[in-house]
Design a protein around this motif. Sequence first.
Motif, PDB file in Angstrom:
ATOM      1  N   SER A   1       0.840  -1.200   0.000  1.00 36.13           N
ATOM      2  CA  SER A   1       0.000   0.000   0.000  1.00 36.13           C
ATOM      3  C   SER A   1       0.872   1.246   0.000  1.00 36.13           C
ATOM      4  CB  SER A   1      -0.905   0.002   1.239  1.00 36.13           C
ATOM      5  OG  SER A   1      -1.751  -1.113   1.210  1.00 36.13           O
ATOM      6  N   GLY A   2       0.833   2.003  -1.054  1.00 40.85           N
ATOM      7  CA  GLY A   2       1.632   3.207  -1.191  1.00 40.85           C
ATOM      8  C   GLY A   2       1.439   3.790  -2.571  1.00 40.85           C
ATOM      9  N   TRP A   3       2.164   4.833  -2.878  1.00 39.17           N
ATOM     10  CA  TRP A   3       2.015   5.501  -4.173  1.00 39.17           C
ATOM     11  C   TRP A   3       3.349   5.584  -4.874  1.00 39.17           C
ATOM     12  CZ3 TRP A   3      -0.880   9.750  -1.132  1.00 39.17           C
ATOM     13  CH2 TRP A   3      -2.191   9.335  -0.886  1.00 39.17           C
ATOM     14  N   GLU A   4       3.324   5.351  -6.183  1.00 40.51           N
ATOM     15  CA  GLU A   4       4.535   5.465  -6.974  1.00 40.51           C
ATOM     16  C   GLU A   4       4.938   6.931  -7.103  1.00 40.51           C
ATOM     17  OE1 GLU A   4       6.408   3.182  -7.986  1.00 40.51           O
ATOM     18  OE2 GLU A   4       5.193   1.382  -7.784  1.00 40.51           O
ATOM     19  N   VAL A   5       6.226   7.177  -7.135  1.00 41.03           N
ATOM     20  CA  VAL A   5       6.749   8.528  -7.313  1.00 41.03           C
ATOM     21  C   VAL A   5       6.928   8.780  -8.803  1.00 41.03           C
ATOM     22  CG1 VAL A   5       8.672  10.085  -6.833  1.00 41.03           C
ATOM     23  CG2 VAL A   5       7.933   8.458  -5.095  1.00 41.03           C
ATOM     24  N   ASP A   6       6.402   9.900  -9.269  1.00 38.54           N
ATOM     25  CA  ASP A   6       6.566  10.284 -10.668  1.00 38.54           C
ATOM     26  C   ASP A   6       7.991  10.795 -10.867  1.00 38.54           C
ATOM     27  OD1 ASP A   6       6.551  11.360 -13.183  1.00 38.54           O
ATOM     28  OD2 ASP A   6       4.848  12.708 -12.860  1.00 38.54           O
TER      29      ASP A   6
ATOM     30  N   GLY B   1      13.381  -6.370   6.890  1.00 40.05           N
ATOM     31  CA  GLY B   1      12.315  -7.348   7.065  1.00 40.05           C
ATOM     32  C   GLY B   1      11.714  -7.292   8.457  1.00 40.05           C
ATOM     33  N   GLU B   2      12.575  -7.162   9.447  1.00 41.83           N
ATOM     34  CA  GLU B   2      12.124  -7.057  10.845  1.00 41.83           C
ATOM     35  C   GLU B   2      11.289  -5.798  11.046  1.00 41.83           C
ATOM     36  OE1 GLU B   2      14.145  -6.654  15.318  1.00 41.83           O
ATOM     37  OE2 GLU B   2      15.399  -6.698  13.503  1.00 41.83           O
ATOM     38  N   PHE B   3      11.760  -4.704  10.469  1.00 40.23           N
ATOM     39  CA  PHE B   3      11.036  -3.441  10.577  1.00 40.23           C
ATOM     40  C   PHE B   3       9.683  -3.539   9.873  1.00 40.23           C
ATOM     41  CE2 PHE B   3      10.072   0.778   8.698  1.00 40.23           C
ATOM     42  CZ  PHE B   3       9.935   1.517   9.870  1.00 40.23           C
ATOM     43  N   GLY B   4       9.671  -4.198   8.703  1.00 39.09           N
ATOM     44  CA  GLY B   4       8.414  -4.364   7.966  1.00 39.09           C
ATOM     45  C   GLY B   4       7.371  -5.092   8.789  1.00 39.09           C
ATOM     46  N   VAL B   5       7.788  -6.155   9.456  1.00 37.01           N
ATOM     47  CA  VAL B   5       6.859  -6.903  10.306  1.00 37.01           C
ATOM     48  C   VAL B   5       6.361  -6.013  11.446  1.00 37.01           C
ATOM     49  CG1 VAL B   5       6.643  -8.828  11.922  1.00 37.01           C
ATOM     50  CG2 VAL B   5       7.866  -9.152   9.766  1.00 37.01           C
TER      51      VAL B   5
ATOM     52  N   TYR C   1       3.927  -3.833   7.295  1.00 34.86           N
ATOM     53  CA  TYR C   1       4.009  -3.713   5.840  1.00 34.86           C
ATOM     54  C   TYR C   1       5.056  -4.685   5.300  1.00 34.86           C
ATOM     55  CZ  TYR C   1       1.126   0.492   5.982  1.00 34.86           C
ATOM     56  OH  TYR C   1       0.086   1.359   6.156  1.00 34.86           O
ATOM     57  N   GLY C   2       4.981  -4.962   4.006  1.00 36.13           N
ATOM     58  CA  GLY C   2       5.915  -5.889   3.393  1.00 36.13           C
ATOM     59  C   GLY C   2       7.332  -5.332   3.319  1.00 36.13           C
ATOM     60  N   GLU C   3       8.304  -6.224   3.345  1.00 35.53           N
ATOM     61  CA  GLU C   3       9.711  -5.818   3.295  1.00 35.53           C
ATOM     62  C   GLU C   3      10.027  -5.064   2.004  1.00 35.53           C
ATOM     63  OE1 GLU C   3      14.191  -7.867   3.404  1.00 35.53           O
ATOM     64  OE2 GLU C   3      12.379  -9.088   3.651  1.00 35.53           O
ATOM     65  N   ASP C   4       9.431  -5.504   0.900  1.00 33.04           N
ATOM     66  CA  ASP C   4       9.697  -4.847  -0.379  1.00 33.04           C
ATOM     67  C   ASP C   4       9.244  -3.386  -0.344  1.00 33.04           C
ATOM     68  OD1 ASP C   4      10.619  -4.904  -3.093  1.00 33.04           O
ATOM     69  OD2 ASP C   4       8.532  -4.901  -3.739  1.00 33.04           O
ATOM     70  N   LEU C   5       8.103  -3.131   0.304  1.00 30.31           N
ATOM     71  CA  LEU C   5       7.614  -1.759   0.414  1.00 30.31           C
ATOM     72  C   LEU C   5       8.563  -0.915   1.248  1.00 30.31           C
ATOM     73  CD1 LEU C   5       5.438   0.400  -0.046  1.00 30.31           C
ATOM     74  CD2 LEU C   5       4.328  -0.397   2.024  1.00 30.31           C
ATOM     75  N   VAL C   6       9.116  -1.502   2.310  1.00 28.68           N
ATOM     76  CA  VAL C   6      10.066  -0.781   3.155  1.00 28.68           C
ATOM     77  C   VAL C   6      11.247  -0.303   2.315  1.00 28.68           C
ATOM     78  CG1 VAL C   6      11.704  -0.970   5.071  1.00 28.68           C
ATOM     79  CG2 VAL C   6       9.426  -2.002   5.267  1.00 28.68           C
ATOM     80  N   TYR C   7      11.773  -1.194   1.476  1.00 25.33           N
ATOM     81  CA  TYR C   7      12.904  -0.820   0.618  1.00 25.33           C
ATOM     82  C   TYR C   7      12.508   0.276  -0.375  1.00 25.33           C
ATOM     83  CZ  TYR C   7      15.953  -4.628   2.178  1.00 25.33           C
ATOM     84  OH  TYR C   7      16.772  -5.439   2.917  1.00 25.33           O
ATOM     85  N   LYS C   8      11.306   0.183  -0.915  1.00 27.24           N
ATOM     86  CA  LYS C   8      10.863   1.183  -1.891  1.00 27.24           C
ATOM     87  C   LYS C   8      10.679   2.547  -1.242  1.00 27.24           C
ATOM     88  CE  LYS C   8       8.694  -1.824  -5.316  1.00 27.24           C
ATOM     89  NZ  LYS C   8       7.441  -2.186  -6.016  1.00 27.24           N
TER      90      LYS C   8
ATOM     91  N   ILE D   1       5.626   6.673  -2.198  1.00 28.36           N
ATOM     92  CA  ILE D   1       5.192   7.718  -1.274  1.00 28.36           C
ATOM     93  C   ILE D   1       4.517   7.040  -0.078  1.00 28.36           C
ATOM     94  CG2 ILE D   1       3.731   9.750  -0.979  1.00 28.36           C
ATOM     95  CD1 ILE D   1       3.890  10.146  -4.016  1.00 28.36           C
ATOM     96  N   PRO D   2       5.072   7.192   1.117  1.00 20.99           N
ATOM     97  CA  PRO D   2       4.455   6.534   2.283  1.00 20.99           C
ATOM     98  C   PRO D   2       3.150   7.193   2.682  1.00 20.99           C
ATOM     99  CG  PRO D   2       6.220   7.980   2.997  1.00 20.99           C
ATOM    100  CD  PRO D   2       6.263   7.976   1.478  1.00 20.99           C
ATOM    101  N   ARG D   3       2.203   6.391   3.118  1.00 21.43           N
ATOM    102  CA  ARG D   3       0.945   6.923   3.627  1.00 21.43           C
ATOM    103  C   ARG D   3       1.158   7.419   5.062  1.00 21.43           C
ATOM    104  NH1 ARG D   3      -3.111   5.371   0.107  1.00 21.43           N
ATOM    105  NH2 ARG D   3      -2.645   3.558  -1.178  1.00 21.43           N
ATOM    106  N   GLN D   4       0.198   8.183   5.538  1.00 22.12           N
ATOM    107  CA  GLN D   4       0.331   8.745   6.877  1.00 22.12           C
ATOM    108  C   GLN D   4       0.412   7.647   7.935  1.00 22.12           C
ATOM    109  OE1 GLN D   4      -2.842  11.416   8.045  1.00 22.12           O
ATOM    110  NE2 GLN D   4      -1.624  12.314   9.684  1.00 22.12           N
ATOM    111  N   GLU D   5      -0.384   6.584   7.766  1.00 24.91           N
ATOM    112  CA  GLU D   5      -0.365   5.528   8.770  1.00 24.91           C
ATOM    113  C   GLU D   5       0.981   4.801   8.820  1.00 24.91           C
ATOM    114  OE1 GLU D   5      -2.970   3.974   5.283  1.00 24.91           O
ATOM    115  OE2 GLU D   5      -2.618   5.859   6.365  1.00 24.91           O
ATOM    116  N   TYR D   6       1.660   4.729   7.669  1.00 28.06           N
ATOM    117  CA  TYR D   6       2.997   4.116   7.629  1.00 28.06           C
ATOM    118  C   TYR D   6       3.973   4.950   8.463  1.00 28.06           C
ATOM    119  CZ  TYR D   6       7.347   2.204   5.656  1.00 28.06           C
ATOM    120  OH  TYR D   6       8.583   1.616   5.495  1.00 28.06           O
ATOM    121  N   LEU D   7       3.938   6.261   8.265  1.00 31.08           N
ATOM    122  CA  LEU D   7       4.842   7.143   9.004  1.00 31.08           C
ATOM    123  C   LEU D   7       4.533   7.130  10.500  1.00 31.08           C
ATOM    124  CD1 LEU D   7       4.861  10.155   6.518  1.00 31.08           C
ATOM    125  CD2 LEU D   7       6.677   8.466   6.858  1.00 31.08           C
TER     126      LEU D   7
END
Length: 282
Positions: free
Chosen positions: A8-13, A42-46, A50-57, A64-70
């Motif tokens: 869950s997030g947004w791609e950066v243009d 991976g530990e942080f993602g858990v 959120y998924g580990e791949d999203l953390v790296y992105k 673009i991280p959502r407010q709840e992620y931050l």
Amino acid sequence: MTVETDESGWEVDPDDEWGVAVITTVGRQLKLRREAAGMRAGEFGVAVGYGEDLVYKVEGGRRIPRQEYLDRADEVLGAGGLISASWEDVKKVRYPKKVRELGKLEASAVEIGIYECNSVHGLLQTPEHARALMEAAQPPYSADDVQRMVAARMARQSVFERDPAPSIHFVLEEAPLRRPVGGTMVRQRQLERLLEVGSLNHVSLQVMPTDSDAHPGVDGKIELLKFPDGAAVGRSDGAFNGRPTAEPRDLRILELRYGTIRAQALPPRESRAFIEKLLGET
């Protein structure tokens, strides 16, 4: 905790230089804080759900991280609100560059004139109507893109809440008002929304009946915005290659066309009765 795997997030243009700079900076700060806390991605993602791949992105400035992620990251890393506070910067670039620029113009205009021929204008759309239109696009948008675009369109509607309020004039064609976008209930709510906005004392809403004679709007929509310093900008699908223009000569042409359209459309009171009649038929 259940880990989100749908990224869950947004791609950066990549063409949005300001957006890229902001998201890259926020991502770098998140990575530095995570590493300082001794946590693997991976530990942080858990921990944040959120998924580990999203953390790296996110950390790489590609999402673009959502407010709840931050907010969750702030809690997990014990940042004392500093990470959560970055949302104030992120939210300024969360919408596509083109939409931000349009919203910025609308937010500063003292007068807005719009003729829309093929659909209900975005400033008047309900979330359900907007979503139905976007989900009908081909090739289809991703569910995440649809959510982002709907949110951007709804955010532009804050123009109605400005104080002092701008003077806004709409002329809509009859045909889009009859189209059952999203189904009967969505259409009914959309017509109700038109009546709500049309009742605001700084808004004028007119309908152009389908059985009217030819008029200067047959080539496409027209938009005119005027600003406190006397400057203006306008565009039309059927003029100047569809590009925005601030040239006085071009603006006079657009104002002539728009004035003719308004004169030919039903007056506001008759337009309201027309929409009420359509609503009664749903």
